[in-house]
Enzyme design. Structure first.
Site, short mmCIF file in Angstrom:
data_model
loop_
_atom_site.label_atom_id
_atom_site.label_comp_id
_atom_site.label_asym_id
_atom_site.label_seq_id
_atom_site.Cartn_x
_atom_site.Cartn_y
_atom_site.Cartn_z
CG HIS A 198 -2.35 0.59 0.99
ND1 HIS A 198 -2.25 1.80 0.34
CD2 HIS A 198 -3.44 0.20 1.52
CE1 HIS A 198 -3.66 2.20 0.15
NE2 HIS A 198 -4.39 1.33 0.95
CG ASP A 202 -3.32 4.67 -3.29
OD1 ASP A 202 -2.55 4.29 -2.17
OD2 ASP A 202 -2.90 5.66 -3.86
#
Length: 224
Positions: A198, A202
């Site tokens: 992450h 995203d």
């Protein structure tokens, strides 16, 4: 009396790498399902022609084409710098008598489906025989892990650092779905689990990636 078993040798190396991965990346796993009924039909036809093509081989064939449009999923992240890979060097997780191995299928995007099947089978054979070269274990840019021979449909695979994404395959399960005539049909659904870092990737692009991969698998086309 049961004695404690130390984590050493290959198991110790695996343990250290797993902890390093979890401690030094922001991992999140996304799940999706693809109806691979068409793919399985093609695979059965190839089998009747004497061609041994696995579901995993077909996924690799679709995966390399999807990754061409998602370059940020194919590369490495080290010291805050992401380096995209010019080719798809696919690490393939293989369970062997000596432990988990991840040999690399080099430049998978340049291979036909038959070549993918032959190259993957060779890596599996070498891994199980303990004949993998050190060079075959390094330099991967994306990883594929397959638990499809078990009852697992979805899981949370751990990143193969410094790679930023890993795709897990679960079992294929038949489910009943409505068809265009108002009746029902049997769909063969493959469980997909995408783990991504992450720090770089995203949720929305991960969702887009799985959407594209599902479409590619559901409309699977290849020649042998």
């Amino acid at each position: 009396m049961n004695m404690p078993i130390p984590l050493k040798g290959v198991r110790g190396v695996i343990a250290a790498r797993m902890m390093d991965s979890l401690q030094h990346s922001a991992q999140l796993t996304y799940h999706a399902e693809a109806d691979i009924s068409i793919l399985l039909g093609q695979r059965q036809a190839w089998k009747e022609q004497g061609q041994k093509i696995s579901v995993e081989d077909c996924v690799i064939h679709a995966l390399v084409r999807v990754l061409a449009d998602f370059p940020h999923f194919n590369g490495t992240l080290e010291d805050g710098l992401f380096t995209p890979s010019a080719t798809l060097d696919l690490s393939i997780a293989i369970t062997t008598p000596g432990g988990l191995m991840t040999p690399v299928l080099r430049d998978a995007g340049s291979l036909s489906l038959v070549q993918i099947a032959a190259a993957r089978a060779d890596l599996v054979s070498r891994a199980n025989a303990g004949k993998l070269a050190v060079s075959q274990m390094k330099g991967g840019s994306f990883t594929l892990s397959n638990l499809g021979t078990t009852r697992v449909r979805f899981f949370t695979p751990i990143l193969n650092r410094p790679q930023v994404a890993l795709l897990g395959l679960g079992r294929v399960e038949p489910v009943l779905l409505p068809d265009a005539t108002g009746g029902v049909r049997v769909a063969q659904r493959l469980g997909l689990s995408l783990t991504a870092d992450h720090r770089l990737l995203d949720g929305y692009p991960c969702g887009q990636f799985l959407e594209r991969l599902c479409h590619a698998l559901e409309r699977f086309e290849a020649t042998v």
